[in-house]
Structure formats: C-alpha cells, structure tokens
Design an enzyme around this catalytic site. Structure first.
Site, mmCIF file in Angstrom:
data_model
loop_
_atom_site.group_PDB
_atom_site.id
_atom_site.type_symbol
_atom_site.label_atom_id
_atom_site.label_comp_id
_atom_site.label_asym_id
_atom_site.label_seq_id
_atom_site.Cartn_x
_atom_site.Cartn_y
_atom_site.Cartn_z
ATOM 1 N N PRO A 199 39.603 42.492 44.639
ATOM 2 C CA PRO A 199 40.670 43.250 45.313
ATOM 3 C C PRO A 199 42.018 42.545 45.209
ATOM 4 C CG PRO A 199 38.891 42.678 46.849
ATOM 5 C CD PRO A 199 38.578 42.024 45.554
ATOM 6 N N GLU A 200 43.063 43.301 44.935
ATOM 7 C CA GLU A 200 44.421 42.766 44.934
ATOM 8 C C GLU A 200 45.155 43.335 46.152
ATOM 9 O OE1 GLU A 200 46.522 41.809 41.507
ATOM 10 O OE2 GLU A 200 44.902 42.257 40.113
ATOM 11 N N LYS A 205 46.966 38.749 49.800
ATOM 12 C CA LYS A 205 45.606 39.289 49.805
ATOM 13 C C LYS A 205 44.844 38.850 51.051
ATOM 14 C CE LYS A 205 45.526 38.305 45.008
ATOM 15 N NZ LYS A 205 44.774 37.814 43.863
ATOM 16 N N ARG A 259 41.434 33.461 32.370
ATOM 17 C CA ARG A 259 41.532 34.912 32.495
ATOM 18 C C ARG A 259 42.065 35.439 31.183
ATOM 19 N NH1 ARG A 259 43.893 35.213 38.661
ATOM 20 N NH2 ARG A 259 44.223 32.995 38.709
#
Ligand SMILES: [Zn+2]
Length: 284
Positions: A2-3, A61, A270
């Site tokens: 989740p961002e 977040k 990433r």
C-alpha cells in the site's frame, strides 16, 4: 504494497466506521502482529479495552488512531499485505486474521487486522507533544499535508548529495511517496531517476512536487491503486484498479508522450521505469 493513497482510503474508512467507538474485548491471534508492542499481546489487549477511539490520522504511509487519553495512539502498520477490515460480528474469520477488536456498543461490527505475510501489525505508543506516535516522530510531512513546506523541501534537495528518486523515497525528507508514484511523477516531470538533486532549479522542484501531488490525488480519486491483489480497504473492497499508469510496469510499451519504448532498470532492489528519450540520464 500500500502507498499513501491506499492508506488514506483506509484512514477514511476508519474515520467513518470506528471513530468514537469504545473498545470491548481484544483478541491477539498471532504474536507477530503485535511484535512492535514491546510489552506483549496481553498488555496490548488490556490497555485497549475500555478506551474510546479517536479520529484516524495519517502521515505518509503511517496510520494511527489517537486514544481518548490523548497521550497514546494505536499505530497500524499495513506492511506488505496488511488489511484493516470492518466486519459484522460473527462473520467467518479470515484465514489470516491476526487481531480482532470488538466494540462495547450495539453497532454490530468489529475491527479485524488480517495479514497473510505478517510484516504489518498494531501497537500502542506514547504521543509526542505534536500528537504523533513517538516511533514516527522523525517521519516528514507528506506532500498532501497542508503544512508541507515546499520551500524547505527545495532547499533540502539542493543541500543533499543524492539523486532525485532516492530523495523522493527518503521518508525524513518527504513521506508517503513509494516506488510507483515516484516513477509516475518523474515521468511527468521528464526527470531521470538518477538526476542529482543539487542540479534541480526551484521551478523544476516545484514542478516535480506538483506532479507528485497530481499523481497521488488522481489515485485517491479512484480509491487508491495497488499491484498487490491482497490489498483490501477497510470495508473489504479491493483497492486494486486498472488505472492506466504512464511509467510504472510499462517496460517495452510505447511512452505515452513520444512513443519510444519504455525501459526498466534494476534500482535499489526495486525497478525504475522511464522513457529513455523524455527522461535523459544525467551527464557524468
Ligand atoms: Zn517519451
């Protein structure tokens, strides 16, 4: 994972469904889900019982619910796969249900923390004078926060010997920008992810911040985006949607601006997605 927009959707759900309710019995079904509560699961449950929950707050977040003593907060970490669900009492338990919070009222719903991979969890923390849980006192304001200081952000960028995507993901500089939104904002600003921040002019950093806000607001308007199908918002409705992103996940597809095939590069464990024509690498 989740961002910020997904977390904001969860915050709004908590604000609507649990604010003002008094906690009844708390069940901790997996010790890992309360590992950040150092005094342990029994202490967590005992301290929550009988307290009234305030209005959920968010920074980046990070998500927390102030308790009615105003000195303590219930901090939620969604981790990779954490979900906060408001379910009818008596609904079948989810396979990965970790914590159940019942309420001392007649509304008929309870709050559940469900987490397959158990990277997330709930914990209680003392608040700082600013009203933040003490463990997140170092987290910078996020770009959707009305008190975010654009001028100070630009100054910090100029002073740091870092690159622009690293800076966007640095939670002590600006919070809540994850990999997906960073790639989207950099594409919109025509900035390569390795551009040194010391070379950014004030208008360019202002433009970049504007794109970060636009990307986040667009995602918020559509209920958050996530590539993790495990992510579900506070009502159990999936936050996943097929919004057409301009950069993230588009390797080899044509750039929406110039048609050049987009590229993907391994970057700090990433990936970074970018257009090699619109986002030229910095000269070294
Ligand atoms: Zn392009």
């Amino acid at each position: 994972m989740p961002e910020l927009p997904e977390v904001e959707v969860v915050r709004r759900g908590l604000e609507r469904w649990v604010a003002g309710r008094t906690v009844g019995e708390v069940e901790v079904l997996h010790p890992r889900a309360v590992r950040r509560h150092l005094a342990g699961g029994a202490d967590f449950a005992a301290r929550l019982a009988g307290v009234r929950l305030g209005t959920a707050m968010r920074r980046g977040k990070y998500l927390w619910v102030p308790l009615d003593d105003a000195a303590t907060s219930l901090l939620g970490h969604l981790g990779m796969s954490g979900q906060l669900l408001v379910q009818p009492e008596g609904a079948p338990d989810e396979k990965h249900l970790r914590i159940r919070i019942r309420f001392d009222d007649t509304v008929g719903t309870e709050l559940r923390f469900v987490d397959q991979r158990t990277f997330g969890g709930l914990s209680l923390h003392e608040n700082t004078a600013e009203g933040l849980p003490d463990t997140i006192a170092h987290i910078a304001r996020d770009p959707l926060d009305p008190a975010f200081d654009d001028a100070a952000f630009h100054t910090a960028l100029r002073l740091r010997r870092t690159t622009v995507k690293r800076a966007l993901l640095d939670q002590s500089l600006i919070s809540g920008v994850g990999n997906i939104y960073a790639d989207e904002a950099l594409w919109r600003a025509r900035l390569h992810y390795d551009r040194p921040t010391a070379t950014l002019t004030r208008p360019k950093s202002a433009e970049l911040l504007g794109h970060v806000r636009d990307v986040m607001n667009a995602a918020l308007a559509q209920g958050g985006t996530s590539f993790d199908s495990l992510y579900v918002n506070v009502n159990g409705e999936s936050g996943y949607f097929d919004r057409s992103l301009d950069a993230y996940g588009r390797e080899d597809e044509p750039c929406h601006r110039c048609g050049t095939p987009m590229r993907r590069r391994a970057w700090m464990n990433r990936s970074s997605y970018f257009c090699p024509r619109c986002q030229r690498p910095p000269r070294v």
